[in-house]
Design a protein around this motif. Structure first.
Motif, PDB file in Angstrom:
ATOM      1  N   ARG A 131      -1.957   5.210   5.348  1.00 37.62           N
ATOM      2  CA  ARG A 131      -1.715   3.796   5.651  1.00 37.62           C
ATOM      3  C   ARG A 131      -1.011   3.657   6.993  1.00 37.62           C
ATOM      4  N   THR A 132      -0.092   4.571   7.293  1.00 42.73           N
ATOM      5  CA  THR A 132       0.585   4.549   8.586  1.00 42.73           C
ATOM      6  C   THR A 132      -0.402   4.785   9.725  1.00 42.73           C
ATOM      7  N   VAL A 133      -1.340   5.711   9.503  1.00 42.89           N
ATOM      8  CA  VAL A 133      -2.289   6.072  10.547  1.00 42.89           C
ATOM      9  C   VAL A 133      -3.409   5.046  10.681  1.00 42.89           C
ATOM     10  N   PHE A 134      -3.962   4.606   9.547  1.00 41.42           N
ATOM     11  CA  PHE A 134      -5.169   3.782   9.571  1.00 41.42           C
ATOM     12  C   PHE A 134      -4.998   2.382   8.978  1.00 41.42           C
ATOM     13  N   GLY A 135      -3.757   2.003   8.651  1.00 42.38           N
ATOM     14  CA  GLY A 135      -3.550   0.717   7.995  1.00 42.38           C
ATOM     15  C   GLY A 135      -4.111  -0.465   8.757  1.00 42.38           C
ATOM     16  N   GLY A 136      -4.115  -0.389  10.082  1.00 40.74           N
ATOM     17  CA  GLY A 136      -4.641  -1.477  10.892  1.00 40.74           C
ATOM     18  C   GLY A 136      -6.035  -1.220  11.418  1.00 40.74           C
ATOM     19  N   HIS A 137      -6.680  -0.163  10.936  1.00 41.49           N
ATOM     20  CA  HIS A 137      -8.010   0.209  11.421  1.00 41.49           C
ATOM     21  C   HIS A 137      -9.055  -0.783  10.903  1.00 41.49           C
ATOM     22  N   PRO A 138      -9.984  -1.245  11.748  1.00 46.03           N
ATOM     23  CA  PRO A 138     -10.963  -2.248  11.297  1.00 46.03           C
ATOM     24  C   PRO A 138     -11.911  -1.729  10.220  1.00 46.03           C
ATOM     25  N   GLU A 139     -12.181  -0.435  10.203  1.00 46.01           N
ATOM     26  CA  GLU A 139     -13.107   0.138   9.226  1.00 46.01           C
ATOM     27  C   GLU A 139     -12.396   0.629   7.979  1.00 46.01           C
ATOM     28  N   LEU A 140     -11.226   1.273   8.157  1.00 42.84           N
ATOM     29  CA  LEU A 140     -10.550   1.953   7.055  1.00 42.84           C
ATOM     30  C   LEU A 140      -9.338   1.213   6.518  1.00 42.84           C
ATOM     31  N   GLY A 141      -8.808   0.264   7.279  1.00 43.91           N
ATOM     32  CA  GLY A 141      -7.521  -0.330   6.941  1.00 43.91           C
ATOM     33  C   GLY A 141      -7.447  -0.920   5.555  1.00 43.91           C
ATOM     34  N   ARG A 142      -8.408  -1.763   5.194  1.00 44.82           N
ATOM     35  CA  ARG A 142      -8.355  -2.416   3.887  1.00 44.82           C
ATOM     36  C   ARG A 142      -8.444  -1.397   2.764  1.00 44.82           C
ATOM     37  N   ALA A 143      -9.276  -0.362   2.954  1.00 43.57           N
ATOM     38  CA  ALA A 143      -9.443   0.663   1.923  1.00 43.57           C
ATOM     39  C   ALA A 143      -8.152   1.424   1.691  1.00 43.57           C
ATOM     40  N   VAL A 144      -7.514   1.890   2.748  1.00 41.27           N
ATOM     41  CA  VAL A 144      -6.311   2.707   2.557  1.00 41.27           C
ATOM     42  C   VAL A 144      -5.153   1.859   2.046  1.00 41.27           C
ATOM     43  N   ARG A 145      -5.080   0.606   2.449  1.00 43.27           N
ATOM     44  CA  ARG A 145      -4.010  -0.258   1.929  1.00 43.27           C
ATOM     45  C   ARG A 145      -4.186  -0.499   0.435  1.00 43.27           C
ATOM     46  N   MET A 146      -5.421  -0.729   0.006  1.00 42.96           N
ATOM     47  CA  MET A 146      -5.694  -0.986  -1.404  1.00 42.96           C
ATOM     48  C   MET A 146      -5.387   0.244  -2.250  1.00 42.96           C
ATOM     49  N   ILE A 147      -5.869   1.405  -1.817  1.00 43.06           N
ATOM     50  CA  ILE A 147      -5.649   2.628  -2.587  1.00 43.06           C
ATOM     51  C   ILE A 147      -4.169   2.974  -2.607  1.00 43.06           C
ATOM     52  N   SER A 148      -3.494   2.806  -1.486  1.00 45.24           N
ATOM     53  CA  SER A 148      -2.066   3.108  -1.411  1.00 45.24           C
ATOM     54  C   SER A 148      -1.271   2.253  -2.391  1.00 45.24           C
ATOM     55  N   ALA A 149      -1.591   0.964  -2.463  1.00 45.72           N
ATOM     56  CA  ALA A 149      -0.890   0.080  -3.398  1.00 45.72           C
ATOM     57  C   ALA A 149      -1.126   0.517  -4.836  1.00 45.72           C
ATOM     58  N   ASP A 150      -2.360   0.919  -5.141  1.00 42.51           N
ATOM     59  CA  ASP A 150      -2.659   1.398  -6.493  1.00 42.51           C
ATOM     60  C   ASP A 150      -1.871   2.656  -6.822  1.00 42.51           C
ATOM     61  N   GLU A 151      -1.796   3.589  -5.881  1.00 39.05           N
ATOM     62  CA  GLU A 151      -1.085   4.843  -6.145  1.00 39.05           C
ATOM     63  C   GLU A 151       0.405   4.577  -6.369  1.00 39.05           C
ATOM     64  N   ASP A 152       0.964   3.632  -5.635  1.00 37.29           N
ATOM     65  CA  ASP A 152       2.363   3.262  -5.872  1.00 37.29           C
ATOM     66  C   ASP A 152       2.544   2.700  -7.283  1.00 37.29           C
ATOM     67  N   ASN A 153       1.588   1.913  -7.737  1.00 41.98           N
ATOM     68  CA  ASN A 153       1.645   1.377  -9.098  1.00 41.98           C
ATOM     69  C   ASN A 153       1.537   2.490 -10.134  1.00 41.98           C
ATOM     70  N   HIS A 154       0.654   3.444  -9.888  1.00 40.90           N
ATOM     71  CA  HIS A 154       0.492   4.557 -10.832  1.00 40.90           C
ATOM     72  C   HIS A 154       1.788   5.353 -10.948  1.00 40.90           C
ATOM     73  N   LEU A 155       2.415   5.587  -9.822  1.00 44.73           N
ATOM     74  CA  LEU A 155       3.660   6.352  -9.835  1.00 44.73           C
ATOM     75  C   LEU A 155       4.751   5.579 -10.576  1.00 44.73           C
ATOM     76  N   ALA A 156       4.849   4.282 -10.338  1.00 42.55           N
ATOM     77  CA  ALA A 156       5.847   3.463 -11.030  1.00 42.55           C
ATOM     78  C   ALA A 156       5.618   3.493 -12.540  1.00 42.55           C
ATOM     79  N   TYR A 157       4.378   3.394 -12.945  1.00 42.16           N
ATOM     80  CA  TYR A 157       4.032   3.415 -14.372  1.00 42.16           C
ATOM     81  C   TYR A 157       4.437   4.737 -15.025  1.00 42.16           C
ATOM     82  N   CYS A 158       4.198   5.842 -14.329  1.00 42.66           N
ATOM     83  CA  CYS A 158       4.579   7.152 -14.878  1.00 42.66           C
ATOM     84  C   CYS A 158       6.093   7.260 -15.063  1.00 42.66           C
ATOM     85  N   HIS A 159       6.852   6.815 -14.073  1.00 41.73           N
ATOM     86  CA  HIS A 159       8.311   6.816 -14.198  1.00 41.73           C
ATOM     87  C   HIS A 159       8.743   6.011 -15.424  1.00 41.73           C
TER      88      HIS A 159
END
Length: 260
Positions: free
Chosen positions: A135-163
């Motif tokens: 997300r730091t590298v490609f968060g603002g990228h026109p091709e990849l930005g939306r994808a990495v932001r979406m997946i990153s948010a999901d992974e943060d949710n998964h980690l919170a749920y496990c805790h």
């Protein structure tokens, strides 16, 4: 100068390297989707089952996203080398619930659930950290930005749920067992992550024709991360449990998928 940004940019700029990168990522997400889907069917806890199912649905979505990124470049998934298969390499070490166990139509025990959640807590830590980097590298990228932001948010949710779920089980008297399994899982994961990272770098080096000096520097970096995690106490971040700020992160219906 070598940096995460320059390395990922180099991979992105090469069709063949990007194809392998997305194929590896998609396969891992697909495996995670299948595993969570099976666990959701076999778990007895009717409050936990929908959250596990949501986790699996997210992983399936991530696999579709990586395949969509390939499709946009006119590329197709390629066969993933066995030495880069993070999920299966962990399973061969007895980490997590074996696929053979998940294929049986037998309800999971409470210990099975703890093993599953501990495995997820450790591997989601890694996934969340990797996606934050992307997300730091490609968060603002026109091709990849939306994808990495979406997946990153999901992974943060998964980690919170496990805790949250592991803390609930710890409060029910399973704390020592949880800590023991977390420690075993973390030690295996950092070994596996080193092995997979070296394998991925080797395959990328062949595709991108890296000079030996560059490959050696990157390999040294992988070994350095392992040294910190194994001997410098870095693994402890994977075994601590903290109540997340976002509670019930996988409760309720999943957000509408907007990436295609």
């Amino acid at each position: 100068m070598l940096s995460a940004r320059s390395l990922f940019q180099e991979i992105h700029d090469s069709d063949q390297a990007f194809q392998l990168f997305c194929s590896i990522a998609a396969k891992g997400e697909d495996q995670g989707g299948w595993e969570n889907g099976r666990i959701a069917r076999l778990v007895a806890d009717q409050e936990l089952a929908p959250k596990i199912a949501r986790h699996g649905a997210d992983e399936d979505k991530h696999g579709r996203i990586f395949n969509a990124l390939l499709h946009k470049r006119g590329l197709h998934p390629v066969e993933v080398p066995g030495d880069t298969d993070y999920t299966m390499l962990l399973e061969r070490q007895g980490i997590g619930l074996a696929h053979a166990r998940l294929r049986r139509e037998e309800p999971l025990t409470e210990r099975d659930v703890i093993v599953y959640l501990a495995h997820s807590r450790v591997t989601e830590q890694r996934a969340a950290e990797q996606m934050r980097l992307l997300r730091t590298v490609f968060g603002g990228h026109p091709e990849l930005g939306r994808a990495v932001r979406m997946i990153s948010a999901d992974e943060d949710n998964h980690l919170a749920y496990c805790h949250e779920e592991l803390l609930r089980l710890a409060a029910a008297g399973h704390g020592r067992q949880i800590l023991r399994i977390l420690q075993q899982t973390a030690q295996a994961e950092i070994r596996t992550y080193r092995a997979v990272s070296l394998a991925v770098m080797a395959h990328m080096g062949e595709i991108l024709r890296w000079p030996r000096a560059k490959a050696a520097v990157l390999a040294a970096g992988v070994h350095g991360v392992y040294g910190y995690e194994r001997f410098g106490g870095g693994w402890r971040r994977m075994t601590t449990l903290t109540m997340p700020q976002k509670l019930n992160a996988l409760g309720g219906p999943p957000p509408q998928e907007v990436f295609a």
